[in-house]
Design an enzyme around this catalytic site. Structure first.
Site, mmCIF file in Angstrom:
data_model
loop_
_atom_site.group_PDB
_atom_site.id
_atom_site.type_symbol
_atom_site.label_atom_id
_atom_site.label_comp_id
_atom_site.label_asym_id
_atom_site.label_seq_id
_atom_site.Cartn_x
_atom_site.Cartn_y
_atom_site.Cartn_z
ATOM 1 N N ILE A 75 0.834 -1.204 0.000
ATOM 2 C CA ILE A 75 0.000 0.000 0.000
ATOM 3 C C ILE A 75 0.870 1.255 0.000
ATOM 4 C CG2 ILE A 75 -1.655 1.309 1.401
ATOM 5 C CD1 ILE A 75 -2.853 -1.426 2.290
ATOM 6 N N ASP A 126 14.342 3.429 10.168
ATOM 7 C CA ASP A 126 13.471 2.694 11.099
ATOM 8 C C ASP A 126 12.585 3.738 11.778
ATOM 9 O OD1 ASP A 126 12.233 1.323 13.127
ATOM 10 O OD2 ASP A 126 14.077 0.497 13.998
ATOM 11 N N SER A 152 -6.458 0.845 10.444
ATOM 12 C CA SER A 152 -6.924 -0.470 9.992
ATOM 13 C C SER A 152 -8.339 -0.731 10.478
ATOM 14 C CB SER A 152 -6.005 -1.565 10.537
ATOM 15 O OG SER A 152 -6.597 -2.839 10.351
ATOM 16 N N TYR A 178 -1.385 -5.874 17.247
ATOM 17 C CA TYR A 178 -1.594 -5.073 16.028
ATOM 18 C C TYR A 178 -2.833 -4.189 16.155
ATOM 19 C CZ TYR A 178 -2.649 -4.032 11.108
ATOM 20 O OH TYR A 178 -2.949 -3.396 9.922
HETATM 21 N N1 LIG Z 1 -2.978 -4.942 3.670
HETATM 22 C C1 LIG Z 1 -4.032 -4.904 4.494
HETATM 23 O O1 LIG Z 1 -4.909 -5.782 4.488
HETATM 24 C C2 LIG Z 1 -4.179 -3.763 5.451
HETATM 25 C C3 LIG Z 1 -5.411 -3.597 6.092
HETATM 26 C C4 LIG Z 1 -5.563 -2.538 6.989
HETATM 27 C C5 LIG Z 1 -4.505 -1.699 7.208
HETATM 28 N N2 LIG Z 1 -3.316 -1.891 6.564
HETATM 29 C C6 LIG Z 1 -2.215 -0.974 6.840
HETATM 30 O O2 LIG Z 1 -1.725 -0.464 5.606
HETATM 31 C C7 LIG Z 1 -0.318 -0.286 5.715
HETATM 32 C C8 LIG Z 1 0.401 -1.042 4.620
HETATM 33 O O3 LIG Z 1 -0.034 -2.386 4.572
HETATM 34 P P1 LIG Z 1 0.719 -3.458 3.645
HETATM 35 O O4 LIG Z 1 -0.153 -4.628 3.534
HETATM 36 O O5 LIG Z 1 1.226 -2.788 2.422
HETATM 37 O O6 LIG Z 1 1.948 -3.801 4.631
HETATM 38 P P2 LIG Z 1 3.345 -4.535 4.367
HETATM 39 O O7 LIG Z 1 3.658 -5.275 5.606
HETATM 40 O O8 LIG Z 1 3.314 -5.271 3.080
HETATM 41 O O9 LIG Z 1 4.359 -3.304 4.190
HETATM 42 C C9 LIG Z 1 4.748 -2.534 5.283
HETATM 43 C C10 LIG Z 1 6.013 -1.774 4.906
HETATM 44 O O10 LIG Z 1 6.473 -1.098 6.089
HETATM 45 C C11 LIG Z 1 7.851 -1.327 6.218
HETATM 46 N N3 LIG Z 1 8.268 -1.259 7.621
HETATM 47 C C12 LIG Z 1 8.025 -2.172 8.592
HETATM 48 N N4 LIG Z 1 8.596 -1.778 9.742
HETATM 49 C C13 LIG Z 1 9.211 -0.604 9.498
HETATM 50 C C14 LIG Z 1 9.979 0.282 10.286
HETATM 51 N N5 LIG Z 1 10.247 0.021 11.570
HETATM 52 N N6 LIG Z 1 10.451 1.415 9.722
HETATM 53 C C15 LIG Z 1 10.210 1.688 8.411
HETATM 54 N N7 LIG Z 1 9.483 0.871 7.615
HETATM 55 C C16 LIG Z 1 9.000 -0.254 8.150
HETATM 56 C C17 LIG Z 1 8.078 -2.708 5.644
HETATM 57 O O11 LIG Z 1 9.443 -2.926 5.281
HETATM 58 C C18 LIG Z 1 7.141 -2.693 4.441
HETATM 59 O O12 LIG Z 1 7.767 -2.160 3.294
HETATM 60 C C19 LIG Z 1 0.078 -0.706 7.121
HETATM 61 O O13 LIG Z 1 0.044 0.420 7.981
HETATM 62 C C20 LIG Z 1 -1.041 -1.647 7.491
HETATM 63 O O14 LIG Z 1 -1.203 -1.780 8.885
HETATM 64 C C21 LIG Z 1 -3.132 -2.905 5.696
#
Ligand SMILES: NC(=O)c1ccc[n+]([C@@H]2O[C@H](COP(=O)([O-])OP(=O)(O)OC[C@H]3O[C@@H](n4cnc5c(N)ncnc54)[C@H](O)[C@@H]3O)[C@@H](O)[C@H]2O)c1
Length: 251
Positions: free
Chosen positions: A17, A60, A142, A155
């Site tokens: 995302i 980070d 979320s 989470y």
């Molecule tokens: N995919 C879903 O179903 C969903 C649903 C609701 C909310 N979300 C939220 O949307 C966002 C993206 O979701 P996604 O599925 O693309 O997640 P993902 O886990 O695929 O990607 C998360 C990204 O954040 C990076 N990351 C993790 N820890 C980090 C840190 N300490 N510092 C910097 N970067 C860091 C990771 O390397 C990764 O590139 C998140 O906030 C997630 O909680 C996702």
């Protein structure tokens, strides 16, 4: 929703995302810093090859010095920060488990990245936005926090914190005409979620059945709401949480 001349930071932009958001903001004219704990150089380079202004920063978001370095680097590069998208999270890699099996270390790291990370990033960009009396912060929360989804208490609690942070920060920063809003995705087929087989088996069909619009959700479904909240068109909207989930939660 023209974002030309805007400077945006998108955290967690190496994949999923966050990457889709960075690509959309860049397509609408913003200069974008793709921030991630992983290396997002290839993703930033691909954007530059398409004529966008993009840099990658390995950061980070749970580390205070690392976050300050991120903002310093963006200001050194482009002189300002207009938009912060707090998207980075421990998300697609989470394992479903009863809360009694969550260790203190796991709980702490989840809160550090998903809740303190947005706090640190917002705190670091705020002086730059306050000096200009404008800015946009968009937090990616979320639907699990609305629904109280089980077996991921660390989470869900972190995302609940981000929702309430959105409201309180909107009031604090509103005095300087900075807006703070959140987008709340439902279960979305990011690359990471597609690779998490247990998660996929548990949530994909259940999510579809919970929706007014009964289909899968994709990263491309999320980006329009974020781009809108980042734009001048959303100047009078703050403290809001927009569910982008096919009509699954109403609040
Ligand atoms: N995919 C879903 O179903 C969903 C649903 C609701 C909310 N979300 C939220 O949307 C966002 C993206 O979701 P996604 O599925 O693309 O997640 P993902 O886990 O695929 O990607 C998360 C990204 O954040 C990076 N990351 C993790 N820890 C980090 C840190 N300490 N510092 C910097 N970067 C860091 C990771 O390397 C990764 O590139 C998140 O906030 C997630 O909680 C996702």
């Amino acid at each position: 929703m023209n974002l030309t001349e805007k400077v945006a930071i998108v955290t967690g932009a190496q994949t999923g995302i966050g990457l889709a958001i960075a690509q959309r903001l860049a397509a609408q004219g913003a200069a974008v810093a793709l921030v991630d704990i992983a290396d997002a150089q290839p993703q930033a380079r691909a954007l530059c090859e398409r004529g966008a202004r993009a840099i990658a920063l390995q950061v980070d978001v749970a580390n205070e010095e690392s976050v300050q370095g991120m903002v310093d680097a963006v200001v050194a590069q482009w002189g300002r920060v207009d938009v912060l998208v707090n998207n980075a999270a421990i998300a697609a890699t989470i394992q479903l488990r009863p809360f009694t099996e969550i260790t203190v270390a796991q709980w702490r790291r989840m809160q550090d990245v998903n809740a303190m990370g947005p706090f640190l990033c917002s705190r670091a960009v705020a002086p730059h936005m306050q000096a200009r009396k404008s800015g946009r912060i968009v937090n990616i929360t979320s639907g699990t926090a609305f629904k109280g989804a089980p077996f991921m208490l660390d989470y869900v609690s972190s995302k609940g914190a981000l929702m309430t942070m959105t409201r309180a920060l909107a009031r604090e920063l509103g005095r300087d005409f900075i807006t703070v809003n959140a987008v709340s995705p439902g279960y979305t087929l990011s690359e990471g979620n597609l690779a998490n087989e247990k998660f996929l088996a548990t949530y994909r069909q259940a999510a579809i059945e919970s929706r007014a619009l009964p289909r899968d959700g994709w990263p491309a479904d999320i980006v329009g709401a974020v781009a809108f909240l980042a734009s001048d068109d959303a100047a009078f909207i703050s403290g809001q949480i927009i569910a982008v989930d096919g009509g699954s939660v109403y609040h």
